[in-house]
Design an enzyme around this catalytic site. Sequence first.
Site, PDB file in Angstrom:
ATOM      1  NE  ARG A  25      -2.106  -1.257   3.523  1.00 43.15           N
ATOM      2  CZ  ARG A  25      -2.289  -0.722   4.722  1.00 43.15           C
ATOM      3  NH1 ARG A  25      -3.292   0.113   4.936  1.00 43.15           N
ATOM      4  NH2 ARG A  25      -1.498  -1.026   5.717  1.00 43.15           N
ATOM      5  CG  ASN A  43      -3.985  -4.127   3.886  1.00 43.27           C
ATOM      6  OD1 ASN A  43      -3.518  -4.146   2.758  1.00 43.27           O
ATOM      7  ND2 ASN A  43      -3.214  -4.051   4.960  1.00 43.27           N
TER       8      ASN A  43
END
Length: 96
Positions: A25, A43
Amino acid sequence: MSDADAPTTRLTAWVHGLVQGVGFRWKTRTKALELGLVGFASNYPDGRVLVVAEGSEDATAALQAWLRSGDTPGRVDQVVDSVTGPRGDYTGFETR
């Protein structure tokens, strides 16, 4: 943001593989900001990462290609994505 800078495309990508706990990320955020994109990477409990990015067609296509490139942290097994018109919901790029 001026009209010339307004997003023209929205990329929504579900990224499957070993993409959690490996800096995926954060690197996606870095890449998106380099490309001038706004949106987020988040997530999900099943191990996927959802990436939503808005910006120019060229920039979203570059992020889409990068997600599939093998140059990402971890291991991407599959990217399921769609490109639509922007919603204009974002002002930066977040990790969630």
